[in-house]
Motif scaffolding. Sequence first.
Motif, PDB file in Angstrom:
ATOM      1  N   UNK A   1       0.926  -1.222  -0.034  1.00 41.37           N
ATOM      2  CA  UNK A   1      -0.063   0.031  -0.055  1.00 41.37           C
ATOM      3  C   UNK A   1       0.861   1.271  -0.114  1.00 41.37           C
ATOM      4  N   UNK A   2       1.927   1.100   0.877  1.00 42.13           N
ATOM      5  CA  UNK A   2       2.755   2.408   0.826  1.00 42.13           C
ATOM      6  C   UNK A   2       3.371   2.631  -0.654  1.00 42.13           C
ATOM      7  N   UNK A   3       3.805   1.702  -1.416  1.00 47.28           N
ATOM      8  CA  UNK A   3       4.540   1.765  -2.779  1.00 47.28           C
ATOM      9  C   UNK A   3       3.587   2.426  -3.472  1.00 47.28           C
ATOM     10  N   UNK A   4       2.308   1.755  -3.679  1.00 46.68           N
ATOM     11  CA  UNK A   4       1.324   2.172  -4.494  1.00 46.68           C
ATOM     12  C   UNK A   4       0.755   3.621  -4.369  1.00 46.68           C
ATOM     13  N   UNK A   5       0.734   3.986  -2.998  1.00 42.83           N
ATOM     14  CA  UNK A   5       0.375   5.421  -2.642  1.00 42.83           C
ATOM     15  C   UNK A   5       1.497   6.183  -3.205  1.00 42.83           C
ATOM     16  N   UNK A   6       2.526   5.999  -2.828  1.00 46.87           N
ATOM     17  CA  UNK A   6       3.918   6.818  -3.547  1.00 46.87           C
ATOM     18  C   UNK A   6       3.503   7.187  -4.955  1.00 46.87           C
ATOM     19  N   UNK A   7       3.165   5.992  -5.782  1.00 46.24           N
ATOM     20  CA  UNK A   7       3.028   6.269  -7.038  1.00 46.24           C
ATOM     21  C   UNK A   7       1.647   6.754  -7.655  1.00 46.24           C
ATOM     22  N   UNK A   8       0.785   7.384  -6.661  1.00 50.99           N
ATOM     23  CA  UNK A   8      -0.338   7.982  -7.023  1.00 50.99           C
ATOM     24  C   UNK A   8      -1.821   6.925  -6.920  1.00 50.99           C
TER      25      UNK A   8
END
Length: 166
Positions: A34-41
């Motif tokens: 989730x942290x990775x995906x949120x960093x990419x929008x």
Amino acid sequence: MAKLRRLTPIGFLVFGVLVVASTSSAQTRSPIAEQIAKAYGLDSYGQVEAIRYTFNIRGAISVTRSWVWEPKTGQISFEGVDKDGKPVKVTFVQSKVTADSPIAKDKIDWLFVNDNYWAFLPFHIYWDSSGANVQDMGIQKLPLGNGSAKLVTVKYPNGGYTPGDT
């Protein structure tokens, strides 16, 4: 009153089994995914109407495949070449592709899954993390050069186009 006393423990037992079954079968997403995906929008992804991209491979073999993907409708347009090098243009809805359709037989759907996975890796790690094993391995030394970085592993179960990929 005796019936009520017997029903109460049985009722609690049934309720407890249902709660345990529902919580153990409900898969949760990995926090790092989730942290990775949120960093990419990820939070803005719902606003996307269409994405146009070209997948290029350059080297001993050169390949160019162009895609227009409409995530809300599942419509996909492909422009590339077939196995004989002839130009191909096709539009399809991924959910309607059957095993005997030309889209599947010519592996156009397989190519889309591959190209889309690599183009949108941060989102796929999140979307797939309830079925794939996503783990934060902490800070690790880089395999080449100096320095270190956070290592996140993603391992897919057997099944699908690329079973067991890591």
